[in-house]
Design a protein around this motif. Structure first.
Motif, short mmCIF file in Angstrom:
data_model
loop_
_atom_site.label_atom_id
_atom_site.label_comp_id
_atom_site.label_asym_id
_atom_site.label_seq_id
_atom_site.Cartn_x
_atom_site.Cartn_y
_atom_site.Cartn_z
N ARG A 368 0.82 -1.20 0.00
CA ARG A 368 0.00 0.00 0.00
C ARG A 368 0.86 1.26 0.00
O ARG A 368 0.51 2.27 -0.58
N GLN A 369 2.02 1.20 0.67
CA GLN A 369 2.89 2.37 0.77
C GLN A 369 3.63 2.66 -0.53
O GLN A 369 3.87 3.81 -0.88
N HIS A 370 3.96 1.58 -1.25
CA HIS A 370 4.83 1.75 -2.42
C HIS A 370 4.24 1.24 -3.72
O HIS A 370 4.87 1.37 -4.77
N GLY A 371 3.04 0.67 -3.66
CA GLY A 371 2.48 0.09 -4.87
C GLY A 371 1.74 1.10 -5.72
O GLY A 371 1.59 2.28 -5.39
N ASP A 372 1.26 0.63 -6.85
CA ASP A 372 0.46 1.44 -7.76
C ASP A 372 -0.85 1.83 -7.08
O ASP A 372 -1.50 1.01 -6.43
N LYS A 373 -1.28 3.08 -7.22
CA LYS A 373 -2.52 3.53 -6.59
C LYS A 373 -3.73 2.75 -7.08
O LYS A 373 -4.75 2.69 -6.42
N GLN A 374 -3.61 2.19 -8.28
CA GLN A 374 -4.73 1.43 -8.82
C GLN A 374 -4.85 0.04 -8.19
O GLN A 374 -5.84 -0.64 -8.38
N SER A 375 -3.85 -0.39 -7.42
CA SER A 375 -3.80 -1.77 -6.96
C SER A 375 -4.79 -2.08 -5.86
O SER A 375 -5.13 -3.22 -5.63
N PHE A 376 -5.26 -1.05 -5.15
CA PHE A 376 -6.06 -1.30 -3.96
C PHE A 376 -7.40 -0.58 -4.05
O PHE A 376 -7.49 0.58 -4.41
N LEU A 377 -8.46 -1.31 -3.69
CA LEU A 377 -9.79 -0.73 -3.72
C LEU A 377 -10.01 0.18 -2.52
O LEU A 377 -10.72 1.18 -2.61
N ALA A 459 -12.06 -2.43 -17.95
CA ALA A 459 -11.90 -1.01 -17.60
C ALA A 459 -10.49 -0.52 -17.92
O ALA A 459 -10.29 0.60 -18.42
N LEU A 460 -9.50 -1.35 -17.65
CA LEU A 460 -8.11 -0.98 -17.95
C LEU A 460 -7.92 -0.82 -19.45
O LEU A 460 -7.23 0.11 -19.90
N ARG A 461 -8.50 -1.71 -20.23
CA ARG A 461 -8.34 -1.63 -21.68
C ARG A 461 -9.05 -0.39 -22.22
O ARG A 461 -8.55 0.28 -23.13
N GLN A 462 -10.22 -0.05 -21.67
CA GLN A 462 -10.94 1.13 -22.13
C GLN A 462 -10.18 2.42 -21.84
O GLN A 462 -10.39 3.43 -22.52
N GLU A 463 -9.33 2.37 -20.83
CA GLU A 463 -8.52 3.55 -20.52
C GLU A 463 -7.31 3.69 -21.44
O GLU A 463 -6.50 4.61 -21.27
N GLY A 464 -7.17 2.74 -22.39
CA GLY A 464 -6.09 2.83 -23.35
C GLY A 464 -4.90 1.95 -23.06
O GLY A 464 -3.89 2.02 -23.77
N GLU A 466 -2.52 -1.17 -23.12
CA GLU A 466 -2.29 -2.32 -23.98
C GLU A 466 -2.59 -3.61 -23.21
O GLU A 466 -2.54 -3.61 -21.97
N PRO A 467 -2.89 -4.71 -23.90
CA PRO A 467 -3.20 -5.96 -23.20
C PRO A 467 -2.13 -6.38 -22.19
O PRO A 467 -2.45 -6.79 -21.08
N ALA A 468 -0.84 -6.26 -22.58
CA ALA A 468 0.23 -6.67 -21.67
C ALA A 468 0.25 -5.79 -20.43
O ALA A 468 0.43 -6.27 -19.30
N SER A 469 0.04 -4.48 -20.61
CA SER A 469 0.03 -3.55 -19.48
C SER A 469 -1.16 -3.81 -18.57
O SER A 469 -1.04 -3.79 -17.34
N ALA A 470 -2.32 -4.06 -19.15
CA ALA A 470 -3.51 -4.36 -18.36
C ALA A 470 -3.33 -5.66 -17.59
O ALA A 470 -3.75 -5.78 -16.43
N ALA A 471 -2.68 -6.63 -18.23
CA ALA A 471 -2.43 -7.91 -17.57
C ALA A 471 -1.51 -7.73 -16.36
O ALA A 471 -1.73 -8.30 -15.30
N ARG A 472 -0.44 -6.94 -16.52
CA ARG A 472 0.49 -6.70 -15.41
C ARG A 472 -0.23 -6.00 -14.25
O ARG A 472 0.00 -6.31 -13.08
N ALA A 473 -1.09 -5.06 -14.57
CA ALA A 473 -1.83 -4.35 -13.52
C ALA A 473 -2.75 -5.31 -12.77
O ALA A 473 -2.87 -5.25 -11.55
#
Length: 509
Positions: A368-377, A459-464, A466-473
């Protein structure tokens, strides 16, 4: 001159029925019998739970020193030895009640055969139904080889010495059910599994090493369960301490167990123990290497919590400390003397701090301190010293719902309402009462998990992305990161579908 006292002998039938209510469950009762076998220097103990409906039987046999006729009669007496009497430093008993109370707590007929070389086999029996039928109040201990069958009597002559206990009329465990009652038989087998787990834990220090004993349950050798996982290099033991109370020296050593990422999944599952990781944190109290208490913070004002579950602390007591530690008859409860509480709290705080650091380093807090802001609900906020939880508006699915909503004000109001009504007090209470009772997100609901995964990916794909990037997220996002095998399958399907579309597209071209 008349006597100044009356003789008030207790009625045998009445007292036996009262002794049955000590609160033994089957695993603790059988552990008490194994104590006697170890005290008799047995190298092997054989326990058999034999299903036959209301004729079911439990036998416990050892190859220890055995007893003569005189010794067996004394051992069968309730209160055969005073708890204040001097005992050998290796003695596992205390009250002179264990064999009798542990046995009759589950059976109404206890028969004991014993042989100490080169004497013949001695036989004695407590039959509660027989005693009740005499109406004399006498303590009639039945004797004689005719009490048992030739097959039962033939068990001991195969050994130079040893003892066998027969538990018959198992009214507490079986009752009067028939042999073909599948529900009762299943319960019988489940109790056998509980016995196995309990004995593996209680006697694990006797089941290993140069002078190890063997305990066999229904023909299979019981393997020890070591709560401290001392055979694993990743375990971090803290320095041992010796404390003294009421003239008895107490040895204490804390162990910080490894995070699951440091060991195999099999070892991690084994380390959880019979009741799970959370339940098994805390102090482990041993008396002469025999486990009394398995995972407890001993009323020191500490709760069992997720981030302390890697802390386990061993306390070794001599049997001279029984009274000061309030050891009970069942040898399943102990409480530290007041003069040791501060030292135990200090040791516990150090161990809990070490365990918490490992867990926080490897777990979600650091993410939570260092991860992507999108990672946590959910996000954690502190204002004026108070804790609040808010739904992350930057989460891709939340952002998409808000953007696509016909009534955005209503959607935002709903999110605010959810945030303001998080049942924090109820969660705290439930966690304290049942720390291992919370299920994983989407536990047992793989279909719903799949739908949520698809929605977030979309939702990730609609934001633009790429499939690989959405998969990593997706791989790093709660709660999907707890189900890597499902994510892998989902991503494989996406990859296969994209490859099929590319082939189809090239075919049209």
């Amino acid at each position: 001159m008349s006597a100044k006292y009356d003789i008030a002998n207790p009625g045998a039938a009445e007292l036996f029925e009262s002794l049955r209510a000590f609160g033994y469950d089957l695993p603790t009762a059988l552990a008490d019998i194994v104590d006697n076998s170890i005290a008799a220097k047995a190298r092997n103990v054989w326990i058999d739970l034999i299903w036959a409906g209301q004729e079911s039987r439990i036998t416990i046999r050892d190859d220890g020193e055995g007893m003569s006729e005189k010794e067996l009669v004394q051992a069968m007496r309730p209160g055969s030895m005073s708890p204040l009497a001097h005992r050998s430093s290796s003695d596992l008993g205390r009250f002179g009640l264990g064999m009798k109370t542990a046995s009759i707590s589950h059976c109404r007929c206890l028969t004991v055969l014993s042989r100490s070389a080169p004497t013949s086999v001695a036989v004695r029996r407590w039959d509660l139904d027989y005693i009740a039928s005499t109406e004399t109040g006498e303590w009639r201990l039945l004797k004689g080889p005719d009490l048992v069958s030739e097959g039962d009597l033939g068990l001991l002559p195969k050994q130079a010495s040893g003892t066998v206990l027969f538990w018959d009329r198992l009214d507490q465990l079986v009752g009067t059910v028939s042999a073909d009652d599948e529900t009762a038989q299943k319960h019988f087998r489940e109790r056998a599994d509980a016995v196995k787990q309990h004995l593996a834990m209680v006697f694990h220090r006797f089941l290993t090493g140069r002078n190890a004993i063997s305990i066999h349950l229904n023909g299979r050798k019981i393997e020890p369960w070591d709560p401290f996982m001392e055979d694993i290099d990743a375990v971090d033991p803290l320095p041992a301490e010796t404390l003294t109370a009421d003239g008895a020296q107490i040895e204490i050593k804390a162990f910080i167990l490894p995070h699951h990422s440091k060991i195999s999944s099999e070892r991690h599952a084994l380390g959880a123990g019979p009741k799970g990781w959370n339940a098994h944190q805390g102090f482990y109290i041993y008396r002469n290497r025999r486990l009394l208490v398995a995972g407890d913070w001993l009323g020191l004002g500490m709760q069992k919590e997720e981030h302390f579950k890697l802390a386990r602390i061993r306390i070794d007591l001599p049997n001279s400390a029984d009274l000061s530690w309030q050891i009970d008859v069942k040898k399943s409860r102990a409480r530290p003397p007041a003069k040791l509480r501060k030292d135990l709290q200090r040791i516990a705080r150090v161990a809990r701090g070490q365990a918490s650091r490992i867990y926080r380093h490897r777990g979600k807090i650091l993410q939570r301190q260092h991860g992507d802001k999108q990672s946590f609900l959910w996000t954690h906020l502190t204002r004026h010293g108070k804790t609040f939880y808010k739904i992350n508006r930057e989460h891709p699915l939340v952002r998409r719902v808000l953007e696509d909503s016909v009534d955005r004000d209503a959607s935002r109001a709903l999110l605010n309402l959810i945030e303001q009504t998080v049942p924090a007090p109820l969660i705290v209470i439930n966690n304290a009462e049942s720390p291992d009772g919370f299920g994983l997100p989407f536990e047992g609901a793989s279909g719903e998990l799949r739908k949520a995964m698809e929605a977030v990916y979309s939702a990730l794909r609609q934001e633009g992305n790429e499939p690989a990037s959405a998969a990593r997220a997706l791989m790093g996002m709660e709660p999907f990161n707890q189900y890597p095998e499902l994510i892998a399958g989902f991503l494989d399907e996406i990859t296969s579908a994209m490859a099929a579309r590319d082939i189809e597209k090239r075919g049209f071209e």
